[in-house]
Scaffold this motif. Structure first.
Motif, PDB file in Angstrom:
ATOM      1  N   HIS A 123      14.629 163.329  66.763  1.00 23.27           N
ATOM      2  CA  HIS A 123      14.361 161.897  66.826  1.00 23.27           C
ATOM      3  C   HIS A 123      15.459 161.140  67.571  1.00 23.27           C
ATOM      4  CE1 HIS A 123      16.844 162.470  63.263  1.00 23.27           C
ATOM      5  NE2 HIS A 123      17.220 161.237  63.398  1.00 23.27           N
ATOM      6  N   GLY A 124      16.256 161.833  68.330  1.00 18.23           N
ATOM      7  CA  GLY A 124      17.346 161.194  69.069  1.00 18.23           C
ATOM      8  C   GLY A 124      16.865 160.219  70.122  1.00 18.23           C
ATOM      9  N   ARG A 125      15.785 160.571  70.816  1.00 20.04           N
ATOM     10  CA  ARG A 125      15.266 159.672  71.859  1.00 20.04           C
ATOM     11  C   ARG A 125      14.710 158.396  71.245  1.00 20.04           C
ATOM     12  NH1 ARG A 125      13.761 164.685  74.117  1.00 20.04           N
ATOM     13  NH2 ARG A 125      14.841 165.054  76.078  1.00 20.04           N
ATOM     14  N   LEU A 126      14.050 158.543  70.110  1.00 21.00           N
ATOM     15  CA  LEU A 126      13.519 157.369  69.429  1.00 21.00           C
ATOM     16  C   LEU A 126      14.665 156.458  68.981  1.00 21.00           C
ATOM     17  CD1 LEU A 126      11.149 155.826  68.151  1.00 21.00           C
ATOM     18  CD2 LEU A 126      11.489 157.228  66.123  1.00 21.00           C
ATOM     19  N   ARG A 170      17.908 151.539  69.084  1.00 15.69           N
ATOM     20  CA  ARG A 170      19.259 151.015  68.863  1.00 15.69           C
ATOM     21  C   ARG A 170      19.491 149.655  69.541  1.00 15.69           C
ATOM     22  NH1 ARG A 170      21.842 155.642  69.932  1.00 15.69           N
ATOM     23  NH2 ARG A 170      21.364 156.396  67.873  1.00 15.69           N
ATOM     24  N   PRO A 171      19.095 149.471  70.815  1.00 18.12           N
ATOM     25  CA  PRO A 171      19.323 148.159  71.431  1.00 18.12           C
ATOM     26  C   PRO A 171      18.456 147.055  70.828  1.00 18.12           C
ATOM     27  CG  PRO A 171      18.918 149.816  73.104  1.00 18.12           C
ATOM     28  CD  PRO A 171      18.630 150.440  71.792  1.00 18.12           C
TER      29      PRO A 171
END
Length: 89
Positions: free
Chosen positions: A29-32, A37-38
């Motif tokens: 889920h790193g891409r999500l 985050r921004p």
């Protein structure tokens, strides 16, 4: 004591303790997370002003307070107004 109990209860279980052993799960889920985050909120007063002004513009367009797309039905005003704004640019 903990490893001994584990070995006794689950002799066939293999517990990976090396670093990055669960990296596939963490990266799944790193891409999500990178995309979200921004978007965690308004970080500066300027961005809050821009969002509020944009919201006010959209609400006023829908209510017919501008001369833009007044002749259109209420549910089409916003789309027609944005088309006119894009063509004007």
């Amino acid at each position: 004591m903990y490893p001994a109990v584990l070995e006794e209860r689950l002799p066939a279980a293999w517990h990976r303790t090396d670093r990055d052993a669960n990296n596939r799960i963490e990266c799944d889920h790193g891409r999500l997370k990178a995309r979200l985050r921004p978007m965690r909120g308004l970080k500066h007063a300027r961005t809050a002003r821009v969002v509020i002004a944009g919201h006010a513009l959209v609400q006023n367009l829908r209510r017919g307070h501008y001369e833009l797309a007044v002749e259109e039905p209420t549910n089409r005003r916003l789309a027609v107004a944005f088309e006119a704004l894009i063509l004007a640019i």
